[in-house]
Design an enzyme around this catalytic site. Structure first.
Site, PDB file in Angstrom:
ATOM      1  NE  ARG A  73      -7.142   4.652   5.226  1.00 33.49           N
ATOM      2  CZ  ARG A  73      -6.578   5.752   5.719  1.00 33.49           C
ATOM      3  NH1 ARG A  73      -6.986   6.252   6.860  1.00 33.49           N
ATOM      4  NH2 ARG A  73      -5.589   6.347   5.072  1.00 33.49           N
ATOM      5  CG  ASP A 100       3.107   1.397   9.505  1.00 31.81           C
ATOM      6  OD1 ASP A 100       3.339   1.654   8.307  1.00 31.81           O
ATOM      7  OD2 ASP A 100       2.848   2.278  10.345  1.00 31.81           O
ATOM      8  CB  CYS A 126      -4.978  10.787  11.164  1.00 30.78           C
ATOM      9  SG  CYS A 126      -3.466  10.018  11.690  1.00 30.78           S
ATOM     10  CE  LYS A 131      -1.755   1.558   4.025  1.00 35.30           C
ATOM     11  NZ  LYS A 131      -1.426   2.968   4.344  1.00 35.30           N
ATOM     12  CG  ASN A 132       2.265   2.664   3.570  1.00 36.16           C
ATOM     13  OD1 ASN A 132       1.095   2.964   3.291  1.00 36.16           O
ATOM     14  ND2 ASN A 132       2.655   2.437   4.807  1.00 36.16           N
ATOM     15  NE  ARG A 177       1.337  12.282   7.045  1.00 40.63           N
ATOM     16  CZ  ARG A 177       1.678  13.548   7.262  1.00 40.63           C
ATOM     17  NH1 ARG A 177       0.736  14.411   7.553  1.00 40.63           N
ATOM     18  NH2 ARG A 177       2.924  13.931   7.203  1.00 40.63           N
ATOM     19  NE  ARG A 211       0.430  10.538  10.005  1.00 37.74           N
ATOM     20  CZ  ARG A 211       0.028   9.483   9.279  1.00 37.74           C
ATOM     21  NH1 ARG A 211      -1.154   8.983   9.488  1.00 37.74           N
ATOM     22  NH2 ARG A 211       0.800   9.002   8.345  1.00 37.74           N
ATOM     23  N   PRO A 212       2.047  16.695  11.066  1.00 37.08           N
ATOM     24  CG  PRO A 212       3.809  17.671  12.205  1.00 37.08           C
ATOM     25  CD  PRO A 212       2.840  16.537  12.281  1.00 37.08           C
ATOM     26  CG  MET A 213       2.167  17.900   5.547  1.00 34.57           C
ATOM     27  SD  MET A 213       1.223  18.256   4.054  1.00 34.57           S
ATOM     28  CE  MET A 213       2.533  18.322   2.840  1.00 34.57           C
ATOM     29  CG  ASP A 214       7.505  20.130  10.486  1.00 38.73           C
ATOM     30  OD1 ASP A 214       6.659  19.205  10.474  1.00 38.73           O
ATOM     31  OD2 ASP A 214       8.555  20.071  11.133  1.00 38.73           O
ATOM     32  CG  LEU A 215      10.202  17.191   8.883  1.00 40.87           C
ATOM     33  CD1 LEU A 215      10.328  15.750   9.356  1.00 40.87           C
ATOM     34  CD2 LEU A 215      11.449  17.986   9.224  1.00 40.87           C
TER      35      LEU A 215
HETATM   36  C1  EPZ Z   1       4.387   6.826   6.281  1.00 47.34           C
HETATM   37  O1  EPZ Z   1       3.651   7.900   6.823  1.00 47.34           O
HETATM   38  C2  EPZ Z   1       3.405   5.661   6.186  1.00 47.34           C
HETATM   39  N1  EPZ Z   1       2.304   6.023   5.290  1.00 47.34           N
HETATM   40  C3  EPZ Z   1       2.864   5.325   7.578  1.00 47.34           C
HETATM   41  O2  EPZ Z   1       2.012   4.184   7.439  1.00 47.34           O
HETATM   42  C4  EPZ Z   1       4.038   4.953   8.472  1.00 47.34           C
HETATM   43  O3  EPZ Z   1       3.566   4.700   9.776  1.00 47.34           O
HETATM   44  C5  EPZ Z   1       5.046   6.125   8.512  1.00 47.34           C
HETATM   45  O4  EPZ Z   1       5.469   6.442   7.154  1.00 47.34           O
HETATM   46  C6  EPZ Z   1       6.281   5.793   9.331  1.00 47.34           C
HETATM   47  O5  EPZ Z   1       6.896   4.658   8.817  1.00 47.34           O
HETATM   48  C7  EPZ Z   1       2.508   5.987   3.953  1.00 47.34           C
HETATM   49  O6  EPZ Z   1       3.584   5.679   3.482  1.00 47.34           O
HETATM   50  C8  EPZ Z   1       1.343   6.351   3.091  1.00 47.34           C
HETATM   51  P1  EPZ Z   1       6.550  10.117   8.435  1.00 47.34           P
HETATM   52  P2  EPZ Z   1       4.308   9.393   6.842  1.00 47.34           P
HETATM   53  O7  EPZ Z   1       6.555  11.352   7.617  1.00 47.34           O
HETATM   54  O8  EPZ Z   1       5.088   9.614   5.623  1.00 47.34           O
HETATM   55  C9  EPZ Z   1       6.377  13.288  11.920  1.00 47.34           C
HETATM   56  C10 EPZ Z   1       0.085   2.887   7.718  1.00 47.34           C
HETATM   57  O9  EPZ Z   1      -0.413   2.361   8.721  1.00 47.34           O
HETATM   58  N2  EPZ Z   1       6.467  14.278  10.829  1.00 47.34           N
HETATM   59  O10 EPZ Z   1       7.743   9.227   8.426  1.00 47.34           O
HETATM   60  O11 EPZ Z   1       3.238  10.341   7.202  1.00 47.34           O
HETATM   61  C11 EPZ Z   1       5.009  12.628  11.931  1.00 47.34           C
HETATM   62  O12 EPZ Z   1       4.086  13.425  12.643  1.00 47.34           O
HETATM   63  C12 EPZ Z   1       0.625   4.308   7.780  1.00 47.34           C
HETATM   64  O13 EPZ Z   1       0.213   2.315   6.606  1.00 47.34           O
HETATM   65  C13 EPZ Z   1       6.665  15.609  11.150  1.00 47.34           C
HETATM   66  O14 EPZ Z   1       6.755  15.968  12.321  1.00 47.34           O
HETATM   67  O15 EPZ Z   1       5.297   9.227   8.088  1.00 47.34           O
HETATM   68  C14 EPZ Z   1       5.268  11.316  12.596  1.00 47.34           C
HETATM   69  O16 EPZ Z   1       5.241  11.491  14.002  1.00 47.34           O
HETATM   70  C15 EPZ Z   1       0.395   4.957   9.133  1.00 47.34           C
HETATM   71  N3  EPZ Z   1       6.729  16.527  10.151  1.00 47.34           N
HETATM   72  C16 EPZ Z   1       6.673  10.972  12.150  1.00 47.34           C
HETATM   73  O17 EPZ Z   1       7.265  12.200  11.697  1.00 47.34           O
HETATM   74  C17 EPZ Z   1       6.627  16.166   8.827  1.00 47.34           C
HETATM   75  O18 EPZ Z   1       6.721  17.046   7.943  1.00 47.34           O
HETATM   76  C18 EPZ Z   1       6.705   9.952  11.022  1.00 47.34           C
HETATM   77  O19 EPZ Z   1       6.147  10.549   9.927  1.00 47.34           O
HETATM   78  C19 EPZ Z   1       6.431  14.797   8.529  1.00 47.34           C
HETATM   79  C20 EPZ Z   1       6.358  13.870   9.536  1.00 47.34           C
END
Ligand code: EPZ
Length: 422
Positions: free
Chosen positions: A400, A308, A118, A22-23, A94, A123-127
């Site tokens: 999902r 996950d 969620c 999926k991811n 997201r 789940r911010p987007m600052d990065l």
């Molecule tokens: C991906 O989410 C996966 N989703 C998630 O799977 C998975 O849990 C996650 O990576 C971690 O491995 C998809 O690939 C579609 P991150 P993503 O950016 O990209 C923080 C599932 O069950 N963060 O690595 O959103 C964030 O809040 C889903 O299949 C910031 O602070 O994960 C989180 O605490 C759930 N700022 C952590 O980093 C940002 O700009 C990990 O986020 C981005 C993220």
């Protein structure tokens, strides 16, 4: 809304086919926006999240045709008609934010709704924003939408992520393929889904090195061509189904499973006393009689233990011999399955990001509520070995990320059915 009823039914035996990830699919699909030529994905999973991403791409003017019962996605973004990713779609999923980087690179502008929080965290987007601004994008937040533009095109740069974010790495990696000059991503995410995306982008003509390590280098090119790419096996579905025989006993072969996708997870299964062997068709998991042993788990970015699989691992540890400590380091609220497992007789104490699980002999079936994708499947796993019937409500969360979960578990002897809620 549907419910899934699972009844403890003894050992499991047989084989379970593992689908495409999926991811990986959710980041490969937006890659079509980078090129005017067709991108076709094979081995795509049949999931509601994929349907959501399909709707989003179609709302931008892309053509997405599904074939072979949804396993093949033929996409073309030759004529894009919109650059706005609407809140209605983004709030549902997201991963919709992964159209930001490709649209910015291809069109020079993009308007993408912030996803909103969620169940598992803010789940911010600052990065994502930090990385794209480093490539020269101007991004402004207005009325809940990110307004991004790069009128003169994106320019290669060095981007250092404070956290190895999967989504931010994917967004900036895709944008950098069409930026002028060289981009270096430092502290990039190393997940297999990133490696799969890089492989697909290279098949489209991108110049990328270092994917799978913390430093990825991209030489921008003027345009990308089309490609046909097989989606990598889903390591989270794989780990989930490996836990079925671990929890219920017996022996199950997960077809398509590869050890490299789940090494840190398999190390923990080994510590718990579960036998995993590589076969020429996948991974075989066997649990002889006797209880599993308690183990401690701390989630981390790949190659660490995947967040996950934390909920599913907790389901196993509820009946382990001894006390296990699980630390969730990735998301701030990812223990919502714990109170539901406690309803089944588990002994779990949650303090912040740490859950302590005192193993009990056996769980008892009970009505429980799914709260998010991975929590929902952990309740089904727990029900496989619980005494009596477990009724899981709100299984739309499950749809999902898991295709045909009833059929796959029935296929190895589980007593499980899906019913319309009374
Ligand atoms: C991906 O989410 C996966 N989703 C998630 O799977 C998975 O849990 C996650 O990576 C971690 O491995 C998809 O690939 C579609 P991150 P993503 O950016 O990209 C923080 C599932 O069950 N963060 O690595 O959103 C964030 O809040 C889903 O299949 C910031 O602070 O994960 C989180 O605490 C759930 N700022 C952590 O980093 C940002 O700009 C990990 O986020 C981005 C993220």
């Amino acid at each position: 809304m549907d419910q899934i009823i699972v009844t403890g039914n003894g050992e499991l035996r047989g084989e379970i086919p593992i689908a495409g990830a999926k991811n990986a699919c959710l980041t490969l699909m937006p890659a079509t926006l980078l090129s005017e030529e067709p991108l076709t994905l094979t081995n795509a999973p049949r999931l509601s999240d994929i349907k959501t991403m399909t709707q989003l791409l179609q709302s931008l003017g892309a053509e997405v045709t599904t074939m072979q019962d949804g396993q093949v996605l033929a996409m073309s973004s030759h004529d894009l008609t919109s650059h706005v990713a609407d809140y209605d779609i983004v709030r549902k999923m997201r991963a919709s934010n992964l159209v930001l980087g490709p649209m910015l690179a291809r069109l020079g502008h993009a308007v993408v709704s912030l996803p909103g929080g969620c169940a598992i965290g803010a789940r911010p987007m600052d990065l994502h924003i930090h990385g794209l601004e480093a490539l020269g994008a101007e991004i402004e937040l207005k009325d809940g939408y990110l307004h991004a533009k790069a009128p003169g095109g994106l320019k290669g740069a060095t981007v250092e992520f404070s956290f190895a974010s999967v989504g931010a790495t994917e967004n900036v990696l895709m944008a950098a393929t069409l930026a002028k000059g060289t981009t270096v991503l430092k502290n990039a995410a190393r997940e297999p889904e990133i490696v799969d995306l890089a492989a697909c982008l290279r098949e489209m003509g991108a110049q990328i090195d270092g994917d799978g390590t913390s430093t990825i280098t991209i030489q921008g090119v003027d345009r990308l061509s089309g490609a046909t790419h097989p989606v990598v096996t889903d390591r989270i579905e794989l780990g989930t189904y490996m836990l079925a025989p671990a929890i219920a006993g017996g022996e199950v072969e997960c077809l398509g499973g590869k050890l490299d996708l789940v090494r840190s997870f398999v190390e923990k299964l080994d510590e718990a006393g579960i036998e995993v062997t590589e076969t020429d068709r996948g991974l075989k998991v066997c649990r002889k009689n006797g209880r599993v042993k308690a183990v401690n788990v701390t989630t981390a970015p790949f190659p660490g233990f995947p967040t996950d699989l934390q909920a599913q691992m907790m389901a196993l540890l509820c009946t382990a011999q001894g006390t296990s400590v699980l630390e969730e380091k990735i998301f701030e609220n990812r223990f919502m399955h714990a109170p539901e497992l406690v309803r089944m007789g588990a002994r779990i104490e949650v303090h912040g990001g740490t859950a302590t699980v005192h193993g009990v002999e056996r769980l008892k079936g009970a009505p429980v509520m799914a709260t998010d994708l991975r929590a929902s499947v952990s309740l089904i796993l727990a029900g496989l070995a619980a005494e009596g019937e477990t009724v899981v409500s709100r299984v739309y969360h499950l749809d999902r990320g898991y295709e045909h979960v009833v059929r796959k578990l029935e296929g190895v002897g589980a007593k499980i059915e899906r019913v319309r809620e009374k």
